[in-house]
Design a protein around this motif. Structure first.
Motif, PDB file in Angstrom:
ATOM      1  N   LEU A  52       0.979  -1.057  -0.250  1.00  0.00           N
ATOM      2  CA  LEU A  52      -0.003  -0.076  -0.044  1.00  0.00           C
ATOM      3  C   LEU A  52       1.018   1.138   0.094  1.00  0.00           C
ATOM      4  O   LEU A  52       1.767   1.178   0.784  1.00  0.00           O
ATOM      5  CB  LEU A  52      -0.863   0.017   0.992  1.00  0.00           C
ATOM      6  CG  LEU A  52      -1.580   1.333   1.530  1.00  0.00           C
ATOM      7  CD1 LEU A  52      -2.570   1.534   0.661  1.00  0.00           C
ATOM      8  CD2 LEU A  52      -2.220   1.514   2.758  1.00  0.00           C
ATOM      9  N   ALA A  53       0.715   2.198  -1.082  1.00  0.00           N
ATOM     10  CA  ALA A  53       1.466   3.427  -1.084  1.00  0.00           C
ATOM     11  C   ALA A  53       0.494   4.555  -0.747  1.00  0.00           C
ATOM     12  O   ALA A  53      -0.591   4.553  -1.217  1.00  0.00           O
ATOM     13  CB  ALA A  53       1.991   3.601  -2.324  1.00  0.00           C
ATOM     14  N   ILE A  54       1.003   5.460   0.006  1.00  0.00           N
ATOM     15  CA  ILE A  54       0.077   6.747   0.487  1.00  0.00           C
ATOM     16  C   ILE A  54       0.858   7.904   0.070  1.00  0.00           C
ATOM     17  O   ILE A  54       2.209   8.117   0.322  1.00  0.00           O
ATOM     18  CB  ILE A  54      -0.050   6.837   1.880  1.00  0.00           C
ATOM     19  CG1 ILE A  54      -0.823   5.228   2.331  1.00  0.00           C
ATOM     20  CG2 ILE A  54      -0.847   7.978   2.471  1.00  0.00           C
ATOM     21  CD1 ILE A  54      -0.993   5.344   3.778  1.00  0.00           C
ATOM     22  N   ASP A  55       0.211   8.887  -0.261  1.00  0.00           N
ATOM     23  CA  ASP A  55       1.062  10.229  -0.522  1.00  0.00           C
ATOM     24  C   ASP A  55      -0.145  11.355  -0.245  1.00  0.00           C
ATOM     25  O   ASP A  55      -1.000  11.532  -0.741  1.00  0.00           O
ATOM     26  CB  ASP A  55       1.395  10.558  -2.146  1.00  0.00           C
ATOM     27  CG  ASP A  55       2.004  11.826  -2.336  1.00  0.00           C
ATOM     28  OD1 ASP A  55       2.534  12.549  -1.320  1.00  0.00           O
ATOM     29  OD2 ASP A  55       1.691  12.183  -3.627  1.00  0.00           O
ATOM     30  N   CYS A  73      -4.595  13.640  -2.025  1.00  0.00           N
ATOM     31  CA  CYS A  73      -4.673  12.630  -1.010  1.00  0.00           C
ATOM     32  C   CYS A  73      -4.710  11.503  -1.796  1.00  0.00           C
ATOM     33  O   CYS A  73      -5.891  10.981  -2.311  1.00  0.00           O
ATOM     34  CB  CYS A  73      -5.751  13.021  -0.018  1.00  0.00           C
ATOM     35  SG  CYS A  73      -6.009  11.661   1.247  1.00  0.00           S
ATOM     36  N   ALA A  74      -3.610  10.575  -1.990  1.00  0.00           N
ATOM     37  CA  ALA A  74      -3.782   9.526  -2.936  1.00  0.00           C
ATOM     38  C   ALA A  74      -3.122   8.290  -2.324  1.00  0.00           C
ATOM     39  O   ALA A  74      -2.373   8.130  -1.221  1.00  0.00           O
ATOM     40  CB  ALA A  74      -2.811   9.769  -4.097  1.00  0.00           C
ATOM     41  N   ALA A  77      -7.780   8.853  -5.317  1.00  0.00           N
ATOM     42  CA  ALA A  77      -7.267   9.997  -4.792  1.00  0.00           C
ATOM     43  C   ALA A  77      -8.155  11.258  -4.899  1.00  0.00           C
ATOM     44  O   ALA A  77      -9.200  10.990  -5.730  1.00  0.00           O
ATOM     45  CB  ALA A  77      -6.257  10.156  -6.269  1.00  0.00           C
ATOM     46  N   LEU A  78      -7.858  11.908  -4.264  1.00  0.00           N
ATOM     47  CA  LEU A  78      -8.830  13.081  -4.175  1.00  0.00           C
ATOM     48  C   LEU A  78      -8.073  14.626  -4.298  1.00  0.00           C
ATOM     49  O   LEU A  78      -6.970  14.495  -3.462  1.00  0.00           O
ATOM     50  CB  LEU A  78      -9.588  13.283  -2.841  1.00  0.00           C
ATOM     51  CG  LEU A  78     -10.693  12.146  -2.448  1.00  0.00           C
ATOM     52  CD1 LEU A  78     -11.252  12.315  -1.000  1.00  0.00           C
ATOM     53  CD2 LEU A  78     -11.929  12.392  -3.433  1.00  0.00           C
ATOM     54  N   ALA A  88      -6.245  14.713   6.684  1.00  0.00           N
ATOM     55  CA  ALA A  88      -6.478  13.907   8.117  1.00  0.00           C
ATOM     56  C   ALA A  88      -8.004  13.255   7.954  1.00  0.00           C
ATOM     57  O   ALA A  88      -8.240  12.268   8.248  1.00  0.00           O
ATOM     58  CB  ALA A  88      -6.030  14.480   9.116  1.00  0.00           C
ATOM     59  N   GLU A  89      -8.730  13.931   7.456  1.00  0.00           N
ATOM     60  CA  GLU A  89     -10.259  13.780   7.337  1.00  0.00           C
ATOM     61  C   GLU A  89     -10.563  12.678   6.481  1.00  0.00           C
ATOM     62  O   GLU A  89     -11.385  11.871   6.525  1.00  0.00           O
ATOM     63  CB  GLU A  89     -11.020  15.031   7.241  1.00  0.00           C
ATOM     64  CG  GLU A  89     -10.961  15.729   8.582  1.00  0.00           C
ATOM     65  CD  GLU A  89      -9.907  16.921   8.531  1.00  0.00           C
ATOM     66  OE1 GLU A  89      -8.988  16.719   7.597  1.00  0.00           O
ATOM     67  OE2 GLU A  89      -9.724  17.587   9.741  1.00  0.00           O
ATOM     68  N   LYS A  90      -9.748  12.873   5.345  1.00  0.00           N
ATOM     69  CA  LYS A  90     -10.177  11.909   4.184  1.00  0.00           C
ATOM     70  C   LYS A  90      -9.279  10.557   3.797  1.00  0.00           C
ATOM     71  O   LYS A  90      -9.674   9.916   2.983  1.00  0.00           O
ATOM     72  CB  LYS A  90     -10.043  12.800   2.889  1.00  0.00           C
ATOM     73  CG  LYS A  90     -11.090  13.990   2.737  1.00  0.00           C
ATOM     74  CD  LYS A  90     -12.550  13.540   3.066  1.00  0.00           C
ATOM     75  CE  LYS A  90     -13.303  14.849   2.953  1.00  0.00           C
ATOM     76  NZ  LYS A  90     -14.793  14.617   2.789  1.00  0.00           N
ATOM     77  N   LEU A  91      -8.034  10.618   4.503  1.00  0.00           N
ATOM     78  CA  LEU A  91      -7.138   9.708   4.193  1.00  0.00           C
ATOM     79  C   LEU A  91      -7.512   8.262   4.334  1.00  0.00           C
ATOM     80  O   LEU A  91      -7.577   7.383   3.397  1.00  0.00           O
ATOM     81  CB  LEU A  91      -5.882   9.906   4.974  1.00  0.00           C
ATOM     82  CG  LEU A  91      -4.656   8.643   4.781  1.00  0.00           C
ATOM     83  CD1 LEU A  91      -4.227   8.793   3.364  1.00  0.00           C
ATOM     84  CD2 LEU A  91      -3.615   8.970   5.501  1.00  0.00           C
ATOM     85  N   MET A  92      -8.277   7.913   5.385  1.00  0.00           N
ATOM     86  CA  MET A  92      -8.606   6.803   5.881  1.00  0.00           C
ATOM     87  C   MET A  92      -9.835   6.095   4.595  1.00  0.00           C
ATOM     88  O   MET A  92      -9.821   5.136   4.148  1.00  0.00           O
ATOM     89  CB  MET A  92      -9.470   6.752   6.897  1.00  0.00           C
ATOM     90  CG  MET A  92      -8.788   6.512   8.203  1.00  0.00           C
ATOM     91  SD  MET A  92      -7.113   5.362   8.279  1.00  0.00           S
ATOM     92  CE  MET A  92      -8.364   3.793   8.342  1.00  0.00           C
ATOM     93  N   ALA A  93     -10.681   7.181   4.044  1.00  0.00           N
ATOM     94  CA  ALA A  93     -11.664   6.820   3.096  1.00  0.00           C
ATOM     95  C   ALA A  93     -10.882   6.289   1.713  1.00  0.00           C
ATOM     96  O   ALA A  93     -11.279   5.499   1.037  1.00  0.00           O
ATOM     97  CB  ALA A  93     -12.578   7.860   2.877  1.00  0.00           C
ATOM     98  N   VAL A  94      -9.961   7.258   1.409  1.00  0.00           N
ATOM     99  CA  VAL A  94      -9.078   7.021   0.266  1.00  0.00           C
ATOM    100  C   VAL A  94      -8.462   5.576   0.228  1.00  0.00           C
ATOM    101  O   VAL A  94      -8.524   4.949  -0.747  1.00  0.00           O
ATOM    102  CB  VAL A  94      -8.209   8.147   0.029  1.00  0.00           C
ATOM    103  CG1 VAL A  94      -7.078   7.992  -1.187  1.00  0.00           C
ATOM    104  CG2 VAL A  94      -8.844   9.413  -0.359  1.00  0.00           C
ATOM    105  N   VAL A  95      -7.681   5.345   1.232  1.00  0.00           N
ATOM    106  CA  VAL A  95      -7.119   4.022   1.469  1.00  0.00           C
ATOM    107  C   VAL A  95      -8.122   2.931   1.350  1.00  0.00           C
ATOM    108  O   VAL A  95      -7.695   1.866   0.837  1.00  0.00           O
ATOM    109  CB  VAL A  95      -6.213   4.214   2.899  1.00  0.00           C
ATOM    110  CG1 VAL A  95      -5.969   2.651   3.103  1.00  0.00           C
ATOM    111  CG2 VAL A  95      -5.214   5.079   2.707  1.00  0.00           C
ATOM    112  N   GLY A  96      -9.324   3.068   1.970  1.00  0.00           N
ATOM    113  CA  GLY A  96     -10.466   2.157   1.967  1.00  0.00           C
ATOM    114  C   GLY A  96     -10.832   1.947   0.566  1.00  0.00           C
ATOM    115  O   GLY A  96     -10.949   0.774   0.113  1.00  0.00           O
TER     116      GLY A  96
END
Length: 227
Positions: free
Chosen positions: A4-7, A13-14, A30-31, A38-46
């Motif tokens: 899993l990659a996060i940026d 927010c990808a 990605a958004l 911080a508010e959107k990262l978990m949804a993006v990862v999901g």
């Protein structure tokens, strides 16, 4: 292994899931936020995991952009990556925005030296130089435009990042290939670079090449109770 990659280092927010053995991206999300990672990262990862058709327990590693970039975004991404890695008992791998931009430039222009450079404002450029194999030959640092122009003249590199055209304009006697020109690389590039680096080394930590713009105002610090 699935990685899993996060940026969160820039406005995006990808996240993406990458199959290391197959050298293939499995899914991404990605958004374009600007702020509020911080508010959107978990949804993006999901969403990235869902698009890849896997769940958290299927992951073998987590990669993250460690900057330079947005102070808040980098902290959010690194904290999340380390949290995921701890919970899943898998390695966390840090990739700088500068080395990811250099890798993306080599994807386009082949085995070439790359000067990755971000416009830090106030006349500052955050830069690093990588050789044709991706090895670091000039460590990430805050430099002036004049210093960046000297590096460009010395290495005749591809110029990548938001300061690429600024540097090219400062050396009118020389023609440069430029690109990518954004503040960060494609999320799949982070995944691929992390897979190549492997899990050896320290846990990822934010790379801040300059002080934050916002600083506490000492005159407004409240005294401790009872002092």
């Amino acid at each position: 292994m699935k990685l899993l990659a996060i940026d969160c280092s820039a406005s995006l927010c990808a996240a993406c899931v990458y199959d290391v053995q197959a050298d293939k991206e499995l899914g991404r999300a990605a958004l374009d936020l600007g702020k509020g990672h911080a508010e959107k990262l978990m949804a993006v990862v999901g969403d990235a995991l869902k698009n890849a058709g896997i769940a958290f327990p299927d992951l073998g590693a987590v990669a993250v952009s460690v900057g330079p970039g947005s102070f808040t975004g980098v902290r959010v991404g690194v904290s999340a990556a380390r949290g995921f890695a701890l919970a899943l008992k898998v390695p966390a791998i840090g990739v700088t925005t500068l080395e990811a931009l250099a890798a993306e430039a080599r994807d386009v222009f082949g085995a070439r030296a790359v000067l990755s450079a971000l416009d830090g404002g106030r006349g500052e450029i955050q830069a690093a130089v990588y050789d044709e194999f991706g090895a670091l030959v000039y460590a990430p640092a805050v430099i002036t435009l004049s210093q960046a122009a000297d590096l460009a003249t010395k290495f005749s590199p591809v110029l990548a990042g938001t300061a690429a055209n600024i540097i090219a304009g400062a050396v009118p006697s020389q023609a440069f290939d430029t690109g990518p020109l954004g503040a960060t690389a494609d999320i799949a590039v982070y995944a691929r670079v992390a897979a190549q680096k492997g899990a050896a080394g320290k846990e990822p930590a934010p790379v801040y090449l300059r002080e934050p713009d916002a600083k506490p105002q000492a005159g407004f610090i409240l005294p401790r109770s009872g002092v």
